[in-house]
Design a protein around this motif. Sequence first.
Motif, mmCIF file in Angstrom:
data_model
loop_
_atom_site.group_PDB
_atom_site.id
_atom_site.type_symbol
_atom_site.label_atom_id
_atom_site.label_comp_id
_atom_site.label_asym_id
_atom_site.label_seq_id
_atom_site.Cartn_x
_atom_site.Cartn_y
_atom_site.Cartn_z
ATOM 1 N N ALA A 142 47.388 25.983 43.692
ATOM 2 C CA ALA A 142 46.899 24.722 44.267
ATOM 3 C C ALA A 142 46.244 23.896 43.168
ATOM 4 O O ALA A 142 45.378 24.392 42.439
ATOM 5 C CB ALA A 142 45.898 25.013 45.381
ATOM 6 N N LEU A 143 46.666 22.634 43.032
ATOM 7 C CA LEU A 143 46.105 21.742 42.016
ATOM 8 C C LEU A 143 44.774 21.170 42.497
ATOM 9 O O LEU A 143 44.701 20.655 43.615
ATOM 10 C CB LEU A 143 47.066 20.586 41.752
ATOM 11 N N PRO A 144 43.730 21.206 41.654
ATOM 12 C CA PRO A 144 42.492 20.511 42.027
ATOM 13 C C PRO A 144 42.667 19.010 41.822
ATOM 14 O O PRO A 144 43.614 18.586 41.146
ATOM 15 C CB PRO A 144 41.474 21.084 41.040
ATOM 16 N N PRO A 145 41.788 18.207 42.379
ATOM 17 C CA PRO A 145 41.845 16.758 42.142
ATOM 18 C C PRO A 145 41.720 16.469 40.643
ATOM 19 O O PRO A 145 41.024 17.183 39.925
ATOM 20 C CB PRO A 145 40.627 16.221 42.901
ATOM 21 N N THR A 155 40.034 14.770 38.645
ATOM 22 C CA THR A 155 38.819 14.127 38.148
ATOM 23 C C THR A 155 37.959 15.167 37.448
ATOM 24 O O THR A 155 38.060 16.359 37.717
ATOM 25 C CB THR A 155 37.989 13.512 39.301
ATOM 26 N N GLY A 156 37.096 14.682 36.541
ATOM 27 C CA GLY A 156 36.207 15.586 35.812
ATOM 28 C C GLY A 156 37.011 16.657 35.116
ATOM 29 O O GLY A 156 38.134 16.430 34.658
ATOM 30 N N ILE A 157 36.454 17.865 35.041
ATOM 31 C CA ILE A 157 37.150 18.956 34.365
ATOM 32 C C ILE A 157 38.304 19.477 35.223
ATOM 33 O O ILE A 157 39.193 20.189 34.737
ATOM 34 C CB ILE A 157 36.174 20.077 33.952
ATOM 35 N N GLY A 158 38.341 19.070 36.500
ATOM 36 C CA GLY A 158 39.492 19.391 37.349
ATOM 37 C C GLY A 158 40.778 18.845 36.750
ATOM 38 O O GLY A 158 41.853 19.435 36.911
ATOM 39 N N ALA A 159 40.682 17.732 36.016
ATOM 40 C CA ALA A 159 41.868 17.147 35.372
ATOM 41 C C ALA A 159 42.451 18.104 34.341
ATOM 42 O O ALA A 159 43.677 18.178 34.171
ATOM 43 C CB ALA A 159 41.508 15.812 34.716
ATOM 44 N N ALA A 160 41.591 18.841 33.639
ATOM 45 C CA ALA A 160 42.081 19.811 32.642
ATOM 46 C C ALA A 160 42.749 20.999 33.333
ATOM 47 O O ALA A 160 43.797 21.479 32.894
ATOM 48 C CB ALA A 160 40.930 20.278 31.749
ATOM 49 N N VAL A 161 42.148 21.461 34.423
ATOM 50 C CA VAL A 161 42.738 22.586 35.172
ATOM 51 C C VAL A 161 44.104 22.173 35.721
ATOM 52 O O VAL A 161 45.097 22.905 35.580
ATOM 53 C CB VAL A 161 41.802 23.032 36.327
ATOM 54 N N ALA A 162 44.160 20.981 36.319
ATOM 55 C CA ALA A 162 45.428 20.503 36.884
ATOM 56 C C ALA A 162 46.475 20.339 35.782
ATOM 57 O O ALA A 162 47.643 20.696 35.958
ATOM 58 C CB ALA A 162 45.199 19.179 37.618
ATOM 59 N N ASP A 163 46.058 19.814 34.642
ATOM 60 C CA ASP A 163 46.969 19.643 33.493
ATOM 61 C C ASP A 163 47.565 20.988 33.067
ATOM 62 O O ASP A 163 48.781 21.108 32.879
ATOM 63 C CB ASP A 163 46.181 19.018 32.338
ATOM 64 N N ARG A 164 46.737 22.016 32.937
ATOM 65 C CA ARG A 164 47.245 23.324 32.491
ATOM 66 C C ARG A 164 48.162 23.942 33.535
ATOM 67 O O ARG A 164 49.164 24.570 33.196
ATOM 68 C CB ARG A 164 46.090 24.289 32.180
ATOM 69 N N LEU A 165 47.830 23.774 34.811
ATOM 70 C CA LEU A 165 48.701 24.327 35.856
ATOM 71 C C LEU A 165 50.033 23.598 35.880
ATOM 72 O O LEU A 165 51.085 24.229 36.000
ATOM 73 C CB LEU A 165 48.011 24.244 37.222
ATOM 74 N N ARG A 166 50.003 22.275 35.729
ATOM 75 C CA ARG A 166 51.273 21.519 35.704
ATOM 76 C C ARG A 166 52.112 21.924 34.511
ATOM 77 O O ARG A 166 53.328 22.049 34.604
ATOM 78 C CB ARG A 166 50.999 20.019 35.629
ATOM 79 N N ARG A 167 51.475 22.122 33.355
ATOM 80 C CA ARG A 167 52.241 22.524 32.165
ATOM 81 C C ARG A 167 52.801 23.935 32.328
ATOM 82 O O ARG A 167 53.918 24.219 31.920
ATOM 83 C CB ARG A 167 51.377 22.448 30.913
#
Length: 329
Positions: A300-303, A305-317
């Motif tokens: 599940a991708l987090p929103p 924003t904030g450091i959530g953007a880095a988590v989402a980026d790594r999951l998408r990659r």
Amino acid sequence: MSSGTDIAYAAGILRGGGLVAFPTETVYGLGADASSPAAVARIFAVKGRPTAHPLIVHLASAAQLDTWAASPGPEAHALAAAFWPGPLTLITRRAPHVIDDVTGGAATVGLRVPSHPMAQALLAAFGGGIAAPSANRFGAVSPTTAAHVQADLGGDVDYILDGGECDVGVESTIVDVSGDVPAMLRPGGITREQLEAVLGRRLGAATATPAPGTLASHYATRARVIAVSAAELAAAVDEAAAVQADGVAVLAPRAVLAGRHFPAGVAIAVLSDDPAAMAHELYAALRALDGGGVATIVAALPPDTGIGAAVADRLRRAAGPRDDEDDHG
Ligand code: TXA
Ligand code: MG
């Protein structure tokens, strides 16, 4: 002696042209003397990384910015003053002494002052710049513990400084300050919101040529990763489990998992709801799932924003198309 906490010993290895894995607040780095072509060549050999992929040079303090960058502007100085030591890498025009082996021949160099006390101690004891990519081999996500480094690189590293778990857990934010408008090349430990507050303007868009390592499949697991929004999670899990439930795992924050039921046989890996805690846990969770023989991870991708953007980026990659030519990190 392959792992421990002996700073003087580690600095001696760097001086002798050897490799030391060391903790930073983001992930563990695989360090070598940034002024030695032979030592830097060993990093590429051990990682199996193409030599055109530039390395970040780690420095002891922001005072060294002017030594390693060629006339950094006021915005570079402002960002360094605000976020160093810390999880920010600045791409600047390089000073003439910076060797091609580190920059891949580019006119720029990546610079960062890490805040982890053991990284700080190592930089102080060594005295020079330490070139270091994340201390993982081809095909693995970045290491956030000494045990991860040992599992990936083992005997190929002369010494592993063990500083426990990395606090932030995802790599530094990379901001290119070599052009007219600072641009974010990789989201990470320092958020867009924090950067824009210091700059007093919006960050520019990344340039057309992506930094190596920002390629789609760079943060790879063995398992196939499917990254979806929280709203799409149940349907994505059902679809994956319809093929074969055994070997499917769900990776999501506690609040997203609450009250949900998944098909029998589907494994569940729980992350914290707080985005900073999620970032801290992410790579260890992916490694654990990979180690457990999971074939498909539905995350599940987090929103964004904030450091959530880095988590989402790594999951998408991690979910991106696989390219065997890519060095994964
Ligand atoms: O948090 C981090 O940044 C960790 C710790 C160890 O400091 N390091 C790290 O290094 O993630 P690495 O090599 O795995 O990723 C560095 C990224 C790569 O995508 C590389 O292409 C980019 O930084 N980079 C380095 N120098 C660059 C340059 N001159 N221009 C553009 N991108 C650069
Ligand atoms: Mg890496």
